[in-house]
Design a protein around this motif. Structure first.
Motif, PDB file in Angstrom:
ATOM      1  N   ASN A  31      63.009  69.937   5.529  1.00 39.52           N
ATOM      2  CA  ASN A  31      63.954  70.148   6.634  1.00 39.52           C
ATOM      3  C   ASN A  31      65.162  69.227   6.520  1.00 39.52           C
ATOM      4  N   VAL A  32      64.925  67.974   6.149  1.00 44.94           N
ATOM      5  CA  VAL A  32      66.024  67.020   5.980  1.00 44.94           C
ATOM      6  C   VAL A  32      66.975  67.524   4.897  1.00 44.94           C
ATOM      7  N   ILE A  33      66.420  67.928   3.770  1.00 47.19           N
ATOM      8  CA  ILE A  33      67.251  68.428   2.670  1.00 47.19           C
ATOM      9  C   ILE A  33      68.010  69.683   3.095  1.00 47.19           C
ATOM     10  N   TRP A  82      76.454  64.409   6.237  1.00 45.16           N
ATOM     11  CA  TRP A  82      75.970  63.300   5.417  1.00 45.16           C
ATOM     12  C   TRP A  82      77.031  62.732   4.482  1.00 45.16           C
ATOM     13  N   ARG A  83      78.064  63.489   4.169  1.00 41.42           N
ATOM     14  CA  ARG A  83      79.138  62.940   3.332  1.00 41.42           C
ATOM     15  C   ARG A  83      79.793  61.745   4.020  1.00 41.42           C
ATOM     16  N   LEU A  84      79.748  61.725   5.352  1.00 42.12           N
ATOM     17  CA  LEU A  84      80.310  60.594   6.089  1.00 42.12           C
ATOM     18  C   LEU A  84      79.555  59.305   5.779  1.00 42.12           C
ATOM     19  N   LEU A  97      64.894  56.148   1.453  1.00 40.82           N
ATOM     20  CA  LEU A  97      64.732  57.457   0.823  1.00 40.82           C
ATOM     21  C   LEU A  97      65.848  58.402   1.280  1.00 40.82           C
ATOM     22  N   MET A  98      66.139  58.383   2.575  1.00 42.43           N
ATOM     23  CA  MET A  98      67.195  59.235   3.120  1.00 42.43           C
ATOM     24  C   MET A  98      68.547  58.883   2.506  1.00 42.43           C
TER      25      MET A  98
END
Length: 193
Positions: A88-90, A100-102, A158-159
């Motif tokens: 789900n995270v991916i 997430w680029r931020l 990990l994230m």
């Protein structure tokens, strides 16, 4: 909404459109329909407002991490739960316009935006606290500081690595299945001794 909420919503839109470095106070004022003085009054500075907007965007991802409830079908602490949650995270990283680029922008520009970096460093610890019940079960308010600083920060690390890999080259970034297999190998290696 009041000026405080309008500013926050305007800052979120600006972050998603322009990122941290290219967002000016005037951009936020234009997007929010407020005035320049209200930024200082409600948030202290543009960077503090942008940090709060980013945290708010990330907090909104919690539901996406848990999916449509399927993640709760696997036993807490199991490899199956690990794989479901990270899948789900991916999925949020694959979405067009992923926030997430931020995160990568903060990593690269952190020294130039110390107020923003410091605010987000504190928020990172709470993210670790939130990951623990998602993957291991239980309630967030019951997660100890020690567990937050160990297991929670393991998940945050990990994230962060996933964000970097998905930002750099999504074609070769690991899947949840590959992460789970890697974890299986770590467990097997650790238990042989």
């Amino acid at each position: 909404m009041g000026h405080r909420e309008d500013l926050l919503e305007g800052a979120k839109r600006c972050l998603l459109e322009k990122g941290f470095a290219r967002t000016t106070a005037r951009d936020i004022v234009k997007a929010s329909g407020t005035n320049l003085a209200s930024i200082g009054y409600h948030y202290g500075s543009k960077d503090a407002l942008l940090a709060q907007a980013y945290v708010s965007l990330v907090e909104g991802m919690g539901d996406a991490f848990e999916g449509d409830g399927a993640a709760t079908s696997a036993e807490p602490g199991s490899l199956e739960r690990f794989q479901e949650v990270w899948s789900n995270v991916i999925g949020t990283m694959r979405a067009p316009g992923s926030i997430w680029r931020l995160s990568m922008e903060i990593v690269v520009m952190g020294d130039h935006m110390p107020e923003l970096r410091d605010h987000l460093a504190r928020a990172q610890r709470e993210a670790g606290r939130g990951f623990v019940p998602m993957l291991m079960g239980g309630r967030e308010e019951d997660v100890s500081d020690e567990t937050t600083d160990t297991l929670g920060m393991f998940y945050v690390t990990l994230m962060t690595g996933l964000i970097a890999q998905w930002s750099f080259d999504p074609k070769t970034a690991p899947t949840a299945e590959q992460l789970t297999e890697g974890l299986r190998q770590v467990i097997a290696g650790a238990t042989k001794r």
